[in-house]
Design a protein around this motif. Structure first.
Motif, PDB file in Angstrom:
ATOM      1  N   GLU A 161       0.828  -1.206   0.000  1.00 19.22           N
ATOM      2  CA  GLU A 161       0.000   0.000   0.000  1.00 19.22           C
ATOM      3  C   GLU A 161       0.864   1.258   0.000  1.00 19.22           C
ATOM      4  O   GLU A 161       0.577   2.230  -0.705  1.00 19.22           O
ATOM      5  CB  GLU A 161      -0.929  -0.002   1.218  1.00 19.22           C
ATOM      6  CG  GLU A 161      -1.743   1.268   1.418  1.00 19.22           C
ATOM      7  CD  GLU A 161      -2.647   1.609   0.243  1.00 19.22           C
ATOM      8  OE1 GLU A 161      -3.032   2.785   0.112  1.00 19.22           O
ATOM      9  OE2 GLU A 161      -2.979   0.697  -0.544  1.00 19.22           O
ATOM     10  N   ARG A 167       2.225   1.784  -3.407  1.00 25.05           N
ATOM     11  CA  ARG A 167       1.215   2.359  -4.304  1.00 25.05           C
ATOM     12  C   ARG A 167       1.084   3.869  -4.078  1.00 25.05           C
ATOM     13  O   ARG A 167       0.975   4.649  -5.029  1.00 25.05           O
ATOM     14  CB  ARG A 167      -0.129   1.673  -4.084  1.00 25.05           C
ATOM     15  CG  ARG A 167      -1.228   2.121  -5.048  1.00 25.05           C
ATOM     16  CD  ARG A 167      -2.596   1.660  -4.584  1.00 25.05           C
ATOM     17  NE  ARG A 167      -2.945   2.280  -3.316  1.00 25.05           N
ATOM     18  CZ  ARG A 167      -3.380   3.543  -3.197  1.00 25.05           C
ATOM     19  NH1 ARG A 167      -3.504   4.309  -4.260  1.00 25.05           N
ATOM     20  NH2 ARG A 167      -3.669   4.034  -2.011  1.00 25.05           N
ATOM     21  N   THR A 169       0.388  -0.398  -8.460  1.00 25.17           N
ATOM     22  CA  THR A 169       0.220  -1.545  -7.560  1.00 25.17           C
ATOM     23  C   THR A 169       1.222  -2.623  -7.946  1.00 25.17           C
ATOM     24  O   THR A 169       1.290  -3.047  -9.100  1.00 25.17           O
ATOM     25  CB  THR A 169      -1.207  -2.101  -7.650  1.00 25.17           C
ATOM     26  OG1 THR A 169      -2.126  -1.069  -7.281  1.00 25.17           O
ATOM     27  CG2 THR A 169      -1.385  -3.283  -6.713  1.00 25.17           C
ATOM     28  N   GLN A 170       2.005  -3.049  -6.965  1.00 28.08           N
ATOM     29  CA  GLN A 170       3.074  -4.019  -7.225  1.00 28.08           C
ATOM     30  C   GLN A 170       3.122  -4.999  -6.056  1.00 28.08           C
ATOM     31  O   GLN A 170       2.948  -4.615  -4.894  1.00 28.08           O
ATOM     32  CB  GLN A 170       4.419  -3.297  -7.357  1.00 28.08           C
ATOM     33  CG  GLN A 170       5.588  -4.185  -7.701  1.00 28.08           C
ATOM     34  CD  GLN A 170       5.733  -4.396  -9.202  1.00 28.08           C
ATOM     35  OE1 GLN A 170       4.942  -3.858  -9.963  1.00 28.08           O
ATOM     36  NE2 GLN A 170       6.704  -5.176  -9.611  1.00 28.08           N
TER      37      GLN A 170
END
Length: 673
Positions: free
Chosen positions: A558, A561, A567-568
């Motif tokens: 989070e 991000r 998002t990763q």
């Protein structure tokens, strides 16, 4: 009755706040004495005490720009840098990122390194990133270095051996030998044992560079306060918003580099709003910071002496410091900022400031250059201050701009007002829009001697609908010092650490010992966090600690991000472990409650006379009411001015000012906007 005193030394004014156990507050604002900052402090403390017994002062908390100025002006002590054999060139080679004005300069010369190449020394030893001894320390090589440092008359040494965060044994041995002949020796494992060799080296060097100055300064301050009867402990605000003892500040001087700006953010965080933008405009600079959930944003690396870019500091253009600091953006725009015309005839404001000597022209202390304060006086926004002001001298200063520009005096003054407001808005932009934060959902908390005068205009640029000006806004940084918790931070980098519990326990015990409190005390709070990165990557992000791998990973994803906008997910690894140990202090600023809209307070003869003020949206000069917080009712529509002893609030047309029970003033847009 017992008293606590907060002292904030700025570029123009020294602010002193005294608070008694009853909650009563007294404030003093006096000109800073740059030839000897302690003289201004003693003068302000003596005035704020009045007839009170100085022996009843139990605590003095100080925010100082001593460390910052020593770095910026390169006035620290000469330092010898001691490192592992083969790495002495790392600091002289340094790292520099060219910014806009440097990029195509064929004659560009990088700034000098923090330590001259000739004063960098090597000792024979080598430790791996896992803490294994690859090459044992050669004590004779250390003794040769110590003898050469002593021969050169260098009295401060910074020791930063390769991977000493993983195993500090060699650094401790080197320091022990050096201390036989060198008065001040600082090691990276004592200052900030965190991964990244260059940043750890510069942080250690800066601590050795300013440490002796800080120790001498605080010793002299203690003696001068004792001369007036104050024998209370002296505490110093650190860059991350905590408060540490003077003794610890002398040992870890690098932690005080952003001391002054941090105090104001704490005052803004204490106004009762969960999400605020702290907006601090003093005599020399304006600073902005985001506070979310009542907690200021913290960065674990900042740059000192770097070049600015729209309110921010460009990484790689200054000296990197690896200690926690409140994440601020700063511009050279304050009440004393000088307005001038460049070679093309364009109007500029700042970054040069008139400071306290000679000060703005209207101070009558010998200054003649037009400043922001002079412009605001011409516009009618300002009529009084902590020192008498001369409208005729301000008129004369602004005429120096109006003639070449071909505009009226008030036109030139309003242009100065608008330009400086735009410059300050750039600092707000850096900490909000540039970082993906919508500022419209935040309250703008304005303070400093000049902040409340420009706050509504800055808010208009971002469509921020709530501006809060707390009581004692002109000395809010000094008040924020009394709100700071006694706290300190510790960090340790460990790759493949396994069970982190022993690391956290040791860090907490060391930090508590610095504060002189037992870590098991119920009043002591220990916050744990950890630096996490994707396995195989080199950069990490700090997230709150959790023993659950799943929870920790989700927090990191989070945070990733939020920072990078994508998002990763993937395998993670832990790099560094952090603790912040805190013992609480009383908060001086209560939560606001609005007074009834029909609240009435003394008026008539007790209210200042109306005056003419310039608002172009109303066609020029118009007569506006002038109030103090004690003479305004619950609600005051703009245009109007609310004068404090140490600051002035401008309520523009189409804004409404509402007084609250805590004596804060809330500005909100009216129907005309």
């Amino acid at each position: 009755m017992a008293y606590a005193i907060g002292v904030d030394v700025g570029g123009t004014f020294t602010d002193v706040v005294l608070r008694g156990t009853s909650g009563a507050v007294s404030v003093v604002k006096c000109l800073s004495t740059h030839y000897d900052p302690i003289a201004g402090i003693v003068s302000g403390v003596t005035r704020v005490l009045g007839e009170r017994d100085p022996a009843q002062v139990t605590r003095v908390v100080h925010a100082t720009t001593l460390a910052t100025n020593a770095v910026l002006e390169r006035k620290g002590v000469r330092v010898a840098y001691v490192t592992t054999q083969g790495f002495r060139a790392a600091v002289p080679l340094g790292r520099y990122a060219r910014v806009e004005e440097d990029r195509y300069d064929l004659r560009f010369t990088p700034p000098p390194p923090p330590v001259a190449a000739a004063d960098c020394f090597e000792v024979v030893e080598r430790i791996s990133a896992r803490g294994e001894v690859l090459t044992p320390l050669d004590p004779d090589s250390v003794r040769r270095v110590a003898a050469e440092i002593a021969r050169r008359g260098i009295e401060s040494a910074a020791v930063c051996l390769l991977h000493a965060y993983a195993n500090p044994g060699h650094e401790r041995q080197v320091a022990a030998i050096l201390r036989e002949t060198v008065p001040t020796v600082v090691t990276s494992s004592e200052v900030w044992p965190e991964i990244r060799e260059y940043e750890r080296a510069t942080t250690t060097i800066m601590s050795a560079y300013i440490g002796p100055l800080m120790a001498s300064y605080l010793s002299r301050l203690r003696d001068r306060l004792a001369d007036v009867g104050i024998h209370a402990p002296i505490h110093v605000m650190e860059s991350s918003g905590g408060v540490i003892s003077a003794e610890l500040a002398a040992r870890r001087a690098v932690a005080t580099i952003e001391s002054g700006p941090a105090a104001g953010v704490l005052a803004a965080a204490g106004t009762g709003f969960a999400d605020v933008i702290s907006f601090d405009m003093g005599g020399t600079t304006a600073k902005a910071c985001v506070v979310r959930g009542g907690r200021p944003e913290i960065t674990h690396e900042f740059h000192v002496g770097g070049k600015g870019s729209f309110g921010g500091r460009r990484a790689g253009t200054g000296v990197p410091i690896k200690t926690p600091a409140i994440d601020l953006a700063e511009v050279g725009a304050g009440g004393g900022s000088i307005a001038w015309l460049d070679a093309a005839g364009a109007l500029r404001v700042g970054p040069h400031s008139a400071g306290s000597s000679p000060g703005p022209a209207c101070y009558g202390l010998g200054g003649s250059e037009p400043t922001v304060t002079d412009a605001n006086l011409v516009l009618g926004y300002l009529s009084s201050a902590s020192i008498p002001l001369s409208p005729s001298l301000a008129d004369k200063a602004l005429d120096r701009l109006a003639g070449p520009l071909g505009v009226s005096r008030e036109g030139a003054a309003y242009a100065v007002h608008e330009i400086v407001s735009a410059a300050m808005a750039s600092a707000v932009h850096v900490v909000t829009v540039q970082r993906g934060i919508d500022p419209r959902g935040f309250a703008l908390v304005a303070f400093g001697g000049a902040g409340p005068m420009h706050a509504a205009r800055v808010a208009e640029r971002f469509r921020i609908s709530t501006v809060v000006v707390p009581a004692y806004c002109g000395v809010a940084s000094a008040a924020g010092l009394l709100a700071g918790d006694l706290s300190t931070d510790r960090v340790l980098s460990r790759l493949d650490a396994g069970d982190p519990e022993p690391i956290f326990t040791e860090l907490a015990a060391d930090a508590a010992a610095d504060l002189g409190v037992p870590p098991a005390d119920p009043a002591v709070t220990v916050l744990r966090s950890v630096d996490v990165r994707f396995k195989g990557q080199s950069h990490d992000l700090t997230v709150e600690w959790s023993p659950s791998t799943e929870v920790l990973a989700s927090r990191f994803f989070e945070r990733y991000r939020q920072v990078y906008g994508i998002t990763q997910q993937g395998e993670i690894e832990l790099v560094s472990y952090r603790v912040r140990v805190t013992t609480p202090a009383d908060r001086p600023l209560p939560t606001d409650r609005h007074l009834p809209a029909d609240a009435s307070l003394p008026s008539g003869a007790d209210r200042p006379a109306p005056r003419q003020a310039y608002f172009p949206e109303l066609g020029g000069y118009v007569e506006i009411p002038v109030h103090t917080r004690d003479t305004m009712g619950g609600v005051l529509p703009g245009p109007a001015v609310i004068e404090d002893a140490e600051s002035t609030i401008v309520v523009p047309p189409a804004w409404i000012a509402t007084l609250t029970e805590s004596r804060a003033v809330h500005l909100t847009p009216g129907s005309g906007r």
